[in-house]
Design a protein around this motif. Structure first.
Motif, mmCIF file in Angstrom:
data_model
loop_
_atom_site.group_PDB
_atom_site.id
_atom_site.type_symbol
_atom_site.label_atom_id
_atom_site.label_comp_id
_atom_site.label_asym_id
_atom_site.label_seq_id
_atom_site.Cartn_x
_atom_site.Cartn_y
_atom_site.Cartn_z
ATOM 1 N N ASP A 1 0.836 -1.200 0.000
ATOM 2 C CA ASP A 1 0.000 0.000 0.000
ATOM 3 C C ASP A 1 0.871 1.251 0.000
ATOM 4 O O ASP A 1 0.353 2.359 0.025
ATOM 5 C CB ASP A 1 -0.896 0.050 1.245
ATOM 6 N N ARG B 1 -1.251 -2.090 -4.251
ATOM 7 C CA ARG B 1 -2.246 -1.023 -4.234
ATOM 8 C C ARG B 1 -1.547 0.320 -4.052
ATOM 9 O O ARG B 1 -2.189 1.324 -3.818
ATOM 10 C CB ARG B 1 -3.265 -1.238 -3.120
ATOM 11 N N ARG C 1 -3.414 -2.689 -8.502
ATOM 12 C CA ARG C 1 -4.575 -1.816 -8.389
ATOM 13 C C ARG C 1 -4.209 -0.342 -8.374
ATOM 14 O O ARG C 1 -5.063 0.498 -8.154
ATOM 15 C CB ARG C 1 -5.365 -2.167 -7.141
ATOM 16 N N TYR C 2 -2.921 -0.010 -8.567
ATOM 17 C CA TYR C 2 -2.586 1.408 -8.647
ATOM 18 C C TYR C 2 -1.548 1.666 -9.734
ATOM 19 O O TYR C 2 -1.907 1.872 -10.869
ATOM 20 C CB TYR C 2 -2.170 1.977 -7.297
ATOM 21 N N ASN D 1 -9.272 0.234 -7.969
ATOM 22 C CA ASN D 1 -9.103 0.277 -6.528
ATOM 23 C C ASN D 1 -9.986 1.397 -5.979
ATOM 24 O O ASN D 1 -9.953 2.512 -6.477
ATOM 25 C CB ASN D 1 -7.631 0.547 -6.199
#
Length: 181
Positions: free
Chosen positions: A52, A88, A123-124, A154
């Motif tokens: 993250d 992410r 997702r990013y 996301n």
């Protein structure tokens, strides 16, 4: 010289389980094995299992392998990547030099296998990265890609972002073998 084998009570295997900060200029080598016999979602990576944060300028020489031995009615998802199992956050200017493979032993069970040279799922943002090694997925619904096996949106705090891949390179082979009855 990383040597990790996923414990039956865990769903993550990597040098760092969850990254929420910044990792820079790290070089990791070794082996990471994920052998699962239960219903779950498993994240396996050379540097992080779940990102993250930001991973920048890193190299992974970690060979990643997974074997799923599930009962016929069970289902599992595996996200395995040379740098991160699931991204992410941001992965930039990283290289993977480790082989990645996952296999579902019981072809009657449902295995969703996501393999990527950089991240199993994105997702990013993945930018300026390179994969040099082979990916092999066997006996399941396999999504494999030189950079990522799955790119999706996301949702954070009511906003939606789309996973992007920019200026990346793959020179490894991608092999998918399926033998469902």
């Amino acid at each position: 010289n990383l040597n990790i084998e996923l414990a039956s009570s865990s769903d993550v295997a990597a040098l760092f389980g969850h990254v929420d900060g910044k990792i820079q200029q790290l070089i990791v080598s070794g082996v990471c094995k994920a052998n699962a016999d239960k219903k779950s979602i498993i994240y396996v990576g050379g540097i992080s299992a779940f990102n993250d944060g930001e991973i920048e300028g890193c190299r992974s020489y970690v060979d990643i392998s997974g074997k799923l031995e599930l009962a016929s009615e069970e289902q599992t998802n595996v996200f395995a990547g040379g740098i991160s199992g699931l991204n992410r956050g941001i992965i930039s200017i990283c290289q993977n030099y480790g082989a990645i493979s996952a296999e579902n032993i019981n072809t009657n069970s449902k295995a969703y296998i996501h393999l990527g040279g950089i991240a199993g799922g994105n997702r990013y943002l993945i930018t300026g990265c390179e994969n040099t090694r082979n990916l092999i997925g066997r006996n399941g619904q396999v999504r494999a890609g030189g950079i990522t096996g799955l790119t999706s949106s996301n949702t954070n705090d009511g906003t939606t972002t789309v996973g992007d891949i920019l200026n990346c390179k793959n020179i490894g082979d991608i092999i998918v073998e399926t033998s469902h009855i």
